[in-house]
Write a protein that holds these residues in place. Structure first.
Motif, mmCIF file in Angstrom:
data_model
loop_
_atom_site.group_PDB
_atom_site.id
_atom_site.type_symbol
_atom_site.label_atom_id
_atom_site.label_comp_id
_atom_site.label_asym_id
_atom_site.label_seq_id
_atom_site.Cartn_x
_atom_site.Cartn_y
_atom_site.Cartn_z
ATOM 1 N N ALA A 166 -15.997 -17.065 -2.896
ATOM 2 C CA ALA A 166 -15.822 -15.856 -2.081
ATOM 3 C C ALA A 166 -14.958 -14.830 -2.791
ATOM 4 N N ILE A 167 -13.858 -15.285 -3.422
ATOM 5 C CA ILE A 167 -12.999 -14.311 -4.098
ATOM 6 C C ILE A 167 -13.642 -13.837 -5.393
ATOM 7 N N ASP A 168 -14.471 -14.665 -6.017
ATOM 8 C CA ASP A 168 -15.240 -14.202 -7.184
ATOM 9 C C ASP A 168 -16.151 -13.035 -6.806
ATOM 10 N N ARG A 169 -16.744 -13.112 -5.619
ATOM 11 C CA ARG A 169 -17.630 -12.026 -5.192
ATOM 12 C C ARG A 169 -16.849 -10.717 -5.031
ATOM 13 N N VAL A 170 -15.598 -10.827 -4.622
ATOM 14 C CA VAL A 170 -14.782 -9.618 -4.496
ATOM 15 C C VAL A 170 -14.485 -9.045 -5.882
ATOM 16 N N HIS A 171 -14.065 -9.901 -6.807
ATOM 17 C CA HIS A 171 -13.794 -9.404 -8.160
ATOM 18 C C HIS A 171 -15.040 -8.751 -8.766
ATOM 19 N N ALA A 172 -16.209 -9.295 -8.452
ATOM 20 C CA ALA A 172 -17.439 -8.719 -8.988
ATOM 21 C C ALA A 172 -17.701 -7.315 -8.456
ATOM 22 N N ARG A 173 -16.997 -6.919 -7.389
ATOM 23 C CA ARG A 173 -17.189 -5.610 -6.778
ATOM 24 C C ARG A 173 -16.063 -4.619 -7.092
ATOM 25 N N VAL A 174 -15.063 -5.038 -7.847
ATOM 26 C CA VAL A 174 -13.907 -4.172 -8.082
ATOM 27 C C VAL A 174 -14.325 -2.844 -8.706
ATOM 28 N N HIS A 175 -15.390 -2.837 -9.496
ATOM 29 C CA HIS A 175 -15.848 -1.583 -10.099
ATOM 30 C C HIS A 175 -16.225 -0.531 -9.057
ATOM 31 N N GLU A 176 -16.490 -0.973 -7.810
ATOM 32 C CA GLU A 176 -16.845 -0.022 -6.753
ATOM 33 C C GLU A 176 -15.661 0.871 -6.375
ATOM 34 N N TRP A 177 -14.435 0.380 -6.605
ATOM 35 C CA TRP A 177 -13.265 1.072 -6.055
ATOM 36 C C TRP A 177 -12.253 1.515 -7.108
ATOM 37 N N LEU A 178 -12.203 0.831 -8.232
ATOM 38 C CA LEU A 178 -11.158 1.079 -9.216
ATOM 39 C C LEU A 178 -11.602 2.174 -10.184
ATOM 40 N N ARG A 179 -11.003 3.359 -10.033
ATOM 41 C CA ARG A 179 -11.362 4.490 -10.895
ATOM 42 C C ARG A 179 -10.216 5.503 -10.903
ATOM 43 N N PRO A 180 -10.219 6.371 -11.900
ATOM 44 C CA PRO A 180 -9.141 7.367 -12.002
ATOM 45 C C PRO A 180 -9.102 8.279 -10.780
ATOM 46 N N GLY A 181 -7.885 8.702 -10.443
ATOM 47 C CA GLY A 181 -7.702 9.638 -9.338
ATOM 48 C C GLY A 181 -7.432 8.979 -8.007
ATOM 49 N N ARG A 182 -7.647 7.680 -7.904
ATOM 50 C CA ARG A 182 -7.343 6.954 -6.664
ATOM 51 C C ARG A 182 -5.989 6.273 -6.801
ATOM 52 N N THR A 183 -5.298 6.086 -5.695
ATOM 53 C CA THR A 183 -4.030 5.369 -5.744
ATOM 54 C C THR A 183 -4.264 3.868 -5.689
ATOM 55 N N GLU A 184 -3.250 3.123 -6.132
ATOM 56 C CA GLU A 184 -3.307 1.664 -6.010
ATOM 57 C C GLU A 184 -3.516 1.267 -4.551
ATOM 58 N N ALA A 185 -2.849 1.960 -3.641
ATOM 59 C CA ALA A 185 -2.952 1.625 -2.218
ATOM 60 C C ALA A 185 -4.373 1.834 -1.701
ATOM 61 N N GLU A 186 -5.026 2.889 -2.134
ATOM 62 C CA GLU A 186 -6.400 3.136 -1.695
ATOM 63 C C GLU A 186 -7.338 2.056 -2.219
ATOM 64 N N VAL A 187 -7.178 1.693 -3.478
ATOM 65 C CA VAL A 187 -7.999 0.623 -4.051
ATOM 66 C C VAL A 187 -7.713 -0.700 -3.335
ATOM 67 N N GLY A 188 -6.434 -0.960 -3.088
ATOM 68 C CA GLY A 188 -6.049 -2.195 -2.421
ATOM 69 C C GLY A 188 -6.628 -2.317 -1.024
ATOM 70 N N ALA A 189 -6.689 -1.201 -0.291
ATOM 71 C CA ALA A 189 -7.256 -1.239 1.067
ATOM 72 C C ALA A 189 -8.739 -1.593 1.018
ATOM 73 N N ASP A 190 -9.462 -1.053 0.054
ATOM 74 C CA ASP A 190 -10.880 -1.387 -0.082
ATOM 75 C C ASP A 190 -11.068 -2.854 -0.450
ATOM 76 N N ILE A 191 -10.218 -3.345 -1.345
ATOM 77 C CA ILE A 191 -10.311 -4.753 -1.737
ATOM 78 C C ILE A 191 -9.997 -5.660 -0.551
ATOM 79 N N ALA A 192 -8.975 -5.322 0.230
ATOM 80 C CA ALA A 192 -8.618 -6.139 1.399
ATOM 81 C C ALA A 192 -9.777 -6.227 2.381
ATOM 82 N N ALA A 193 -10.460 -5.115 2.602
ATOM 83 C CA ALA A 193 -11.615 -5.133 3.502
ATOM 84 C C ALA A 193 -12.725 -6.013 2.940
ATOM 85 N N ALA A 194 -12.932 -5.957 1.627
ATOM 86 C CA ALA A 194 -13.985 -6.758 1.006
ATOM 87 C C ALA A 194 -13.662 -8.251 1.064
#
Length: 380
Positions: A166-194
């Motif tokens: 299950a957590i592997d599936r989340v790591h496989a999706r990190v590219h959906e959220w991790l990009r320049p211009g976003r804060t760590e908190a914004e990326v973290g919220a998306d990961i938590a939901a996933a």
């Protein structure tokens, strides 16, 4: 995306009763008259229900010789309705406000010489039990219970495999959220939901350490804006509905890393993590696995930047025995599950960590995390 459903069943009454029997035998072997198990993961391990810790006493009394009893406030008893006490051979003892629950425990045990209390029992209960039990020596139950919990059974291993997938599936999706211009908190919220979407009951922790924040192993998230060229440590995990936890770290680069030494340094870390996993097999000590990772990092000149143990056990708790650390001469045995997570952290610059959960098998090791270990370079 709809939430995935994971189907590893909770332990049945037969399995739980076997655990209680082993707990009684372990108490006897430790010259302890009774274990007093407070709400939490130890209680969940023994009766399938973690309960809640409040100012009113709840405790599972597990005598070395005799019938176990669950002492619980009457108003909290409905929360234990799903516990098959009859099939487990556990007597349910309720009490109401105005009763003395500590005397109830003392009367149940008679005059014990030694009792072991759960490690995380609130002090208000520890002291009241000490007064009620008179001359009884009071010790920690952790050393007794951990001998049972360190060696996972087939159902627990199945749960850890599901958590890892299950957590592997989340790591496989990190590219959906991790990009320049976003804060760590914004990326973290998306990961938590996933994490929840992929089948966990909740996200227990989400670390997004970008740039210099990645050099802090237990960084959380912040309002730092992720920049092109950042190296980013993403450490995430949480429990499945059945209670067993995931915990996995991968390191990402947002575009090509800006620091020229990233590739060479990360290659050292990758070799260290692989060496530690390869060292895992029955009979090898926990400290030998730690040394396998640490020696690679030290020989490359980064020893001062590896500032934590190589791993920790995992199961109903994210951190439990065995700990993979220098000085722990515990020989590994089949069924033991723990993280292998060396890291290199350069203050003010960047950090990196690779973490898998592994299980000791009869002749080697199985990893429950199978995402690539290479530095993941994302489009930026």
């Amino acid at each position: 995306m709809s939430r995935r459903s994971l189907h590893t069943p909770a332990p049945d009454a037969t399995a739980l009763r076997a655990r209680l029997d082993r707990a009684r035998a372990a108490a006897a072997a430790a010259d302890t008259d009774a274990l007093l198990i407070a709400p939490g993961s130890d209680l969940r391990y023994l009766i399938g229900q973690a309960g809640g810790s409040f100012e009113r006493l709840t405790t599972l009394v597990v005598p070395a010789d005799g019938t176990p009893a669950l002492v619980v406030p009457k108003l909290e008893a409905p929360g234990y309705a799903d516990v098959p006490t009859g099939e487990l051979g556990v007597e349910l003892l309720t009490w109401v406000d105005g009763d003395d629950p500590y005397k109830l425990v003392a009367d149940r045990l008679g005059k014990p010489g030694r009792v072991a209390v759960s490690d995380f029992t609130p002090a208000l209960h520890v002291l009241a039990l000490r007064a009620a039990l008179g001359e009884a020596e009071q010790t920690l139950a952790g050393p007794v219970v951990r001998e049972l919990r360190m060696r996972k059974d087939a159902a627990e291993i199945a749960s850890l495999r599901e958590a890892g997938a299950a957590i592997d599936r989340v790591h496989a999706r990190v590219h959906e959220w991790l990009r320049p211009g976003r804060t760590e908190a914004e990326v973290g919220a998306d990961i938590a939901a996933a994490i929840v979407e992929e089948g966990h009951a909740q996200a227990d922790f989400v670390i997004v350490g970008s740039g210099p924040n990645g050099a802090s192993p237990h960084h959380d998230v912040s309002d730092r804006v992720i920049e092109k060229g950042d190296v980013v440590v993403v450490d995430i995990g949480g429990p499945l509905p059945a209670g067993y936890n995931s915990d996995s770290t991968r390191t990402y680069a947002v575009g090509e890393p800006r620091d020229a030494d990233v590739a060479e340094t990360y290659a050292v870390l990758q070799r260290a993590q692989a060496a530690a996993v390869a060292a895992v097999k029955p009979g090898v000590t926990a400290e030998a696995v730690d040394a396998a990772a640490r020696d690679v990092i030290a020989e490359a000149g980064f020893g001062e930047y590896f500032i934590h143990r190589t791993g920790h056990g995992i199961g109903l708790d994210v951190h439990e025995e065995p700990y993979i650390i220098a000085g722990n001469a515990l020989p590994l045995e089949p069924g033991m599950a723990f993280s292998v997570e060396p890291g290199i952290y350069q203050p003010g610059r960047w950090g990196a960590r690779i973490e898998d959960i592994v299980i000791v098998t009869a002749d080697g090791v199985e990893s429950v995390n199978n995402q690539p270990h290479e530095l993941v370079v994302l489009d930026a």
